[in-house]
Design a protein around this motif. Sequence first.
Motif, PDB file in Angstrom:
ATOM      1  N   PRO A 227       0.801  -1.231   0.000  1.00  0.00           N
ATOM      2  CA  PRO A 227       0.000   0.000   0.000  1.00  0.00           C
ATOM      3  C   PRO A 227       0.832   1.280   0.000  1.00  0.00           C
ATOM      4  CG  PRO A 227      -0.912  -1.600   1.545  1.00  0.00           C
ATOM      5  CD  PRO A 227       0.397  -2.161   1.072  1.00  0.00           C
ATOM      6  N   GLU A 228       2.001   1.233   0.605  1.00  0.00           N
ATOM      7  CA  GLU A 228       2.853   2.427   0.662  1.00  0.00           C
ATOM      8  C   GLU A 228       3.484   2.757  -0.687  1.00  0.00           C
ATOM      9  OE1 GLU A 228       2.174   0.508   4.431  1.00  0.00           O
ATOM     10  OE2 GLU A 228       3.146  -0.253   2.613  1.00  0.00           O
ATOM     11  N   ARG A 229       3.404   1.838  -1.626  1.00  0.00           N
ATOM     12  CA  ARG A 229       3.919   2.020  -2.992  1.00  0.00           C
ATOM     13  C   ARG A 229       5.424   2.298  -3.005  1.00  0.00           C
ATOM     14  NH1 ARG A 229      -0.393   6.135  -5.558  1.00  0.00           N
ATOM     15  NH2 ARG A 229       0.112   7.248  -3.647  1.00  0.00           N
ATOM     16  N   ASP A 230       6.139   1.615  -2.120  1.00  0.00           N
ATOM     17  CA  ASP A 230       7.596   1.748  -2.070  1.00  0.00           C
ATOM     18  C   ASP A 230       8.222   1.300  -3.391  1.00  0.00           C
ATOM     19  OD1 ASP A 230       7.144   2.472   0.521  1.00  0.00           O
ATOM     20  OD2 ASP A 230       7.944   0.632   1.416  1.00  0.00           O
ATOM     21  N   ILE A 231       9.399   1.834  -3.661  1.00  0.00           N
ATOM     22  CA  ILE A 231      10.133   1.417  -4.854  1.00  0.00           C
ATOM     23  C   ILE A 231      11.077   0.282  -4.458  1.00  0.00           C
ATOM     24  CG2 ILE A 231      11.618   2.138  -6.753  1.00  0.00           C
ATOM     25  CD1 ILE A 231      10.580   4.955  -6.374  1.00  0.00           C
ATOM     26  N   THR A 232      10.584  -0.915  -4.542  1.00  0.00           N
ATOM     27  CA  THR A 232      11.379  -2.106  -4.235  1.00  0.00           C
ATOM     28  C   THR A 232      12.333  -2.389  -5.395  1.00  0.00           C
ATOM     29  OG1 THR A 232       9.669  -3.499  -5.201  1.00  0.00           O
ATOM     30  CG2 THR A 232       9.529  -3.069  -2.827  1.00  0.00           C
ATOM     31  N   PRO A 233      13.365  -3.211  -5.184  1.00  0.00           N
ATOM     32  CA  PRO A 233      14.316  -3.480  -6.279  1.00  0.00           C
ATOM     33  C   PRO A 233      13.651  -4.030  -7.539  1.00  0.00           C
ATOM     34  CG  PRO A 233      15.253  -4.186  -4.191  1.00  0.00           C
ATOM     35  CD  PRO A 233      13.828  -3.783  -3.897  1.00  0.00           C
ATOM     36  N   ASN A 234      12.685  -4.947  -7.387  1.00  0.00           N
ATOM     37  CA  ASN A 234      12.048  -5.499  -8.585  1.00  0.00           C
ATOM     38  C   ASN A 234      11.123  -4.475  -9.244  1.00  0.00           C
ATOM     39  OD1 ASN A 234      10.696  -6.464  -5.983  1.00  0.00           O
ATOM     40  ND2 ASN A 234       9.004  -6.703  -7.439  1.00  0.00           N
ATOM     41  N   ARG A 235      10.473  -3.640  -8.416  1.00  0.00           N
ATOM     42  CA  ARG A 235       9.639  -2.592  -9.006  1.00  0.00           C
ATOM     43  C   ARG A 235      10.509  -1.580  -9.765  1.00  0.00           C
ATOM     44  NH1 ARG A 235       5.615   2.085  -6.590  1.00  0.00           N
ATOM     45  NH2 ARG A 235       4.378   2.200  -8.503  1.00  0.00           N
ATOM     46  N   GLU A 236      11.659  -1.267  -9.212  1.00  0.00           N
ATOM     47  CA  GLU A 236      12.579  -0.346  -9.873  1.00  0.00           C
ATOM     48  C   GLU A 236      13.052  -0.912 -11.205  1.00  0.00           C
ATOM     49  OE1 GLU A 236      16.435   2.391  -8.731  1.00  0.00           O
ATOM     50  OE2 GLU A 236      16.160   0.481  -7.688  1.00  0.00           O
ATOM     51  N   MET A 237      13.304  -2.204 -11.253  1.00  0.00           N
ATOM     52  CA  MET A 237      13.744  -2.814 -12.501  1.00  0.00           C
ATOM     53  C   MET A 237      12.651  -2.704 -13.568  1.00  0.00           C
ATOM     54  SD  MET A 237      15.454  -6.583 -13.094  1.00  0.00           S
ATOM     55  CE  MET A 237      16.781  -6.154 -11.965  1.00  0.00           C
ATOM     56  N   ALA A 238      11.401  -2.925 -13.171  1.00  0.00           N
ATOM     57  CA  ALA A 238      10.287  -2.782 -14.107  1.00  0.00           C
ATOM     58  C   ALA A 238      10.172  -1.339 -14.585  1.00  0.00           C
ATOM     59  CB  ALA A 238       8.988  -3.245 -13.460  1.00  0.00           C
ATOM     60  N   MET A 239      10.395  -0.377 -13.677  1.00  0.00           N
ATOM     61  CA  MET A 239      10.358   1.039 -14.054  1.00  0.00           C
ATOM     62  C   MET A 239      11.401   1.351 -15.117  1.00  0.00           C
ATOM     63  SD  MET A 239       9.897   2.953 -10.386  1.00  0.00           S
ATOM     64  CE  MET A 239       8.336   2.904  -9.487  1.00  0.00           C
ATOM     65  N   LYS A 240      12.613   0.847 -14.932  1.00  0.00           N
ATOM     66  CA  LYS A 240      13.687   1.117 -15.887  1.00  0.00           C
ATOM     67  C   LYS A 240      13.396   0.488 -17.242  1.00  0.00           C
ATOM     68  CE  LYS A 240      17.301   1.717 -12.390  1.00  0.00           C
ATOM     69  NZ  LYS A 240      18.566   1.181 -11.818  1.00  0.00           N
ATOM     70  N   LEU A 241      12.758  -0.667 -17.237  1.00  0.00           N
ATOM     71  CA  LEU A 241      12.379  -1.313 -18.491  1.00  0.00           C
ATOM     72  C   LEU A 241      11.331  -0.466 -19.222  1.00  0.00           C
ATOM     73  CD1 LEU A 241      13.022  -3.850 -20.106  1.00  0.00           C
ATOM     74  CD2 LEU A 241      11.180  -5.023 -18.885  1.00  0.00           C
ATOM     75  N   ILE A 242      10.421   0.118 -18.477  1.00  0.00           N
ATOM     76  CA  ILE A 242       9.424   1.014 -19.060  1.00  0.00           C
ATOM     77  C   ILE A 242      10.096   2.256 -19.648  1.00  0.00           C
ATOM     78  CG2 ILE A 242       7.519   2.573 -18.463  1.00  0.00           C
ATOM     79  CD1 ILE A 242       6.600   0.336 -16.478  1.00  0.00           C
ATOM     80  N   VAL A 243      11.084   2.788 -18.961  1.00  0.00           N
ATOM     81  CA  VAL A 243      11.820   3.948 -19.478  1.00  0.00           C
ATOM     82  C   VAL A 243      12.453   3.621 -20.829  1.00  0.00           C
ATOM     83  CG1 VAL A 243      13.783   5.485 -19.084  1.00  0.00           C
ATOM     84  CG2 VAL A 243      12.216   4.959 -17.209  1.00  0.00           C
ATOM     85  N   ALA A 244      12.985   2.415 -20.946  1.00  0.00           N
ATOM     86  CA  ALA A 244      13.579   1.998 -22.226  1.00  0.00           C
ATOM     87  C   ALA A 244      12.541   1.992 -23.341  1.00  0.00           C
ATOM     88  CB  ALA A 244      14.211   0.616 -22.075  1.00  0.00           C
TER      89      ALA A 244
END
Length: 367
Positions: free
Chosen positions: A178-195
């Motif tokens: 619920p806190e929507r923290d940026i966990t390591p796996n979530r961060e990896m998905a974010m970077k893939l989206i940036v690409a």
Amino acid sequence: MQEHSLYKEKSIKGRYINADSIQGCFEKVRSPLIPIGNSVKGIALHAFTLGKGPKKILMWSQMHGNESTTTKAVWDMVNFLESEDKMAVEILQKCTLMVVPMLNPDGAAAYTRENNNEIDLNRDAKNLSQPESIALRQLFDAFQPDFCFNLHDQRTLFSAGQNNRPATVSFLSPASKPERDITPNREMAMKLIVAMNRRLQNIIPGQVGRYDDGFNDNCVGDTFQMLGVPTVLFEAGHFPNDYEREKTREFIFISLVEALLTIAKEEIEMFKTDDYFSIPNNYKLFFDVLVKNPKLVNDAFAIEQSVGIRFKEVLDGKTIVFRPEIAEIGVLEGFYGHQTIECIDTKDFGFSFERQEILDLLREFKN
């Protein structure tokens, strides 16, 4: 990258894609089909693999039966990956894909979001009450993917930011709490989206959005993210005058290939999380038709405020018909139309959808 037209699967087009539509596509897949279960109505659910590399990607489409654009794009991707293109060869050397092109065939047949039990499969990750949900979860557990691609369509009402640009493609790295923290796996998905966004900005600048990241542990993407697997939500949206979503399928195809190349080349860490948050949020600012100052002078009829019309998608035989419905009446400042009509008389209804149908709709409201 080669032109999408070289790999576009010509046997499927339009919005209505059911299990029968893709049988010919299955027959062209080189690897054996993997039975993963059955739908509520007993239709067999199949997956198949592509590649033999160490990076494992699980992707599934048409979890919602009326969201078919990504299914078309998946088969275009398959055609590309089975070609002799050097990038396709590299992807299959470095990656193993597990593909479920249609998770909800009952919903696809009826052109409904839900399955035959009227359950939204993307709200069943926790309860696992439906056979389709169980099949996907068992496949996830058995395959143990390194990445998940959750493939969907979104409605025409979404803009990319608070402006008049439609959200033609949207992405999300789901939250895992619920806190929507940026966990390591979530961060990896974010970077893939940036690409993927970097690639798309060269083609559809300003038309990429970021989907709402409110946490819901009943959603499959949130659940898989909770389980530590970087998960990307793909949303195929509206491109001007493309209600059949044949252009949008091209942009999803490009996104899929870009993501796979980024994984294969181990380039994810080249991208920055901050750039994910620079992708504008989705806003619900679009009508299919925005009628301003709608007056029927000869009939002594007038609505003094603007009228926002959205199309309801209706299955008629094997064709999707777009029927206009009044969604909102008001000042509607800050809203946009995929078609906007500034009119003072009936002659001003000069747009591509059926004129009389809009006129009748306005008359019916006035009466």
